[in-house]
Design a protein around this motif. Structure first.
Motif, short mmCIF file in Angstrom:
data_model
loop_
_atom_site.label_atom_id
_atom_site.label_comp_id
_atom_site.label_asym_id
_atom_site.label_seq_id
_atom_site.Cartn_x
_atom_site.Cartn_y
_atom_site.Cartn_z
N LYS A 1 12.49 46.81 24.72
CA LYS A 1 11.07 46.49 24.75
C LYS A 1 10.71 45.79 26.07
CE LYS A 1 7.27 44.43 22.23
NZ LYS A 1 6.78 43.86 20.97
N ARG A 2 11.61 44.89 26.48
CA ARG A 2 11.43 44.21 27.76
C ARG A 2 11.43 45.21 28.91
NH1 ARG A 2 8.94 41.02 30.97
NH2 ARG A 2 10.19 39.61 32.24
N ASP B 1 22.16 45.58 17.62
CA ASP B 1 21.08 46.58 17.66
C ASP B 1 19.72 45.90 17.83
OD1 ASP B 1 22.91 48.61 17.32
OD2 ASP B 1 22.71 48.63 15.14
N ARG B 2 19.55 44.79 17.14
CA ARG B 2 18.29 44.05 17.28
C ARG B 2 18.11 43.52 18.70
NH1 ARG B 2 15.12 42.32 13.32
NH2 ARG B 2 14.83 40.22 14.17
N LEU B 3 19.22 43.06 19.27
CA LEU B 3 19.18 42.58 20.65
C LEU B 3 18.80 43.72 21.59
CD1 LEU B 3 19.60 40.44 22.80
CD2 LEU B 3 22.04 40.97 22.76
N LEU B 4 19.41 44.89 21.39
CA LEU B 4 19.09 46.04 22.23
C LEU B 4 17.62 46.43 22.09
CD1 LEU B 4 22.24 48.32 21.87
CD2 LEU B 4 21.64 46.76 23.73
N ALA B 5 17.08 46.32 20.88
CA ALA B 5 15.66 46.64 20.68
C ALA B 5 14.79 45.71 21.52
CB ALA B 5 15.30 46.54 19.19
N SER B 6 15.12 44.42 21.55
CA SER B 6 14.38 43.46 22.37
C SER B 6 14.49 43.80 23.85
CB SER B 6 14.92 42.04 22.18
OG SER B 6 14.50 41.53 20.95
N LEU B 7 15.71 44.11 24.28
CA LEU B 7 15.94 44.38 25.70
C LEU B 7 15.23 45.67 26.12
CD1 LEU B 7 19.69 43.35 26.03
CD2 LEU B 7 17.66 42.04 26.70
N GLN C 1 6.01 33.91 33.49
CA GLN C 1 6.00 35.26 32.90
C GLN C 1 4.62 35.58 32.34
OE1 GLN C 1 8.57 37.47 32.93
NE2 GLN C 1 9.63 35.95 34.16
N PRO C 2 4.22 36.86 32.39
CA PRO C 2 2.94 37.23 31.78
C PRO C 2 2.97 37.00 30.26
CG PRO C 2 4.14 39.19 32.52
CD PRO C 2 4.89 38.00 33.02
N GLU C 3 1.79 36.79 29.71
CA GLU C 3 1.61 36.60 28.27
C GLU C 3 2.33 37.72 27.51
OE1 GLU C 3 -0.62 34.11 25.56
OE2 GLU C 3 -0.33 34.00 27.72
N GLY C 4 3.08 37.34 26.47
CA GLY C 4 3.68 38.36 25.61
C GLY C 4 4.98 38.96 26.13
N ALA C 5 5.41 38.55 27.33
CA ALA C 5 6.65 39.10 27.87
C ALA C 5 7.84 38.57 27.06
CB ALA C 5 6.81 38.69 29.33
N ILE C 6 8.78 39.45 26.78
CA ILE C 6 10.03 38.98 26.17
C ILE C 6 10.89 38.50 27.33
CG2 ILE C 6 12.15 39.71 25.02
CD1 ILE C 6 10.50 41.64 23.36
N PHE C 7 11.10 37.20 27.40
CA PHE C 7 11.87 36.65 28.51
C PHE C 7 13.03 35.79 28.01
CE2 PHE C 7 12.54 33.40 31.90
CZ PHE C 7 13.08 34.25 32.85
N ILE C 8 12.73 34.87 27.11
CA ILE C 8 13.78 34.01 26.55
C ILE C 8 14.13 34.50 25.15
CG2 ILE C 8 14.32 31.70 25.69
CD1 ILE C 8 12.64 30.52 27.87
#
Length: 145
Positions: free
Chosen positions: A137-138, A129-135, A93-100
């Motif tokens: 952003k991804r 809601d926090r999970l959705l924010a991460s997703l 994954q590219p640097e900074g990607a939210i993946f895991i």
């Protein structure tokens, strides 16, 4: 209103069989939110080589939620096998990607190999809601790619 659900963001649900019921619930919520969760019991067909199916699915996923509980963390085989393919995919994954995203289904230790990523206490009130924010952003990262 909430931002529109990101289109076709695939979310791999890495979990132990002992956490099936919580993970099915998470799966249903993600679907309702417009994501495309990948869940072994639905997405591996009878007769498929499941280890290979999981490796392929992890590679193709946009995000991997590693669902953790007291029992999965203490289970030897589960974390060793599945998390290895997840970590391999993360390397690409590219640097900074939210993946895991380590998702604690209950209060438990985060395995050392996952500890560098900010985890989510999914049992807390605003967790979804926090999970959705991460997703989301991804999803934005994927669009920008």
């Amino acid at each position: 209103g909430a931002p529109a659900a990101p289109h076709n963001v695939t979310v791999f649900l890495c979990h132990s069989s002992s956490d099936k019921s919580s993970v099915r619930e998470l799966d249903a919520r993600l679907k309702a939110d417009g994501f495309v969760p990948w869940l072994d019991e639905r997405d591996i067909l009878p007769g498929e080589d499941w280890e290979r199916a999981i490796r392929t699915a992890v590679k193709k996923s946009d995000v991997v939620l590693v669902c953790l509980s007291k029992s999965s963390v203490s289970k030897v085989g589960f974390l060793q096998r599945e998390i290895k393919s997840v970590l391999d995919a993360a390397e690409e994954q590219p640097e900074g990607a939210i993946f895991i995203v380590p998702v604690k289904l209950e209060s438990c230790e985060v395995p050392e190999r996952l500890a560098r990523w900010q985890w989510l206490n999914y049992f807390e009130d605003d967790a979804h809601d926090r999970l959705l924010a991460s997703l989301r952003k991804r999803a934005a990262q994927l669009i920008a790619r």
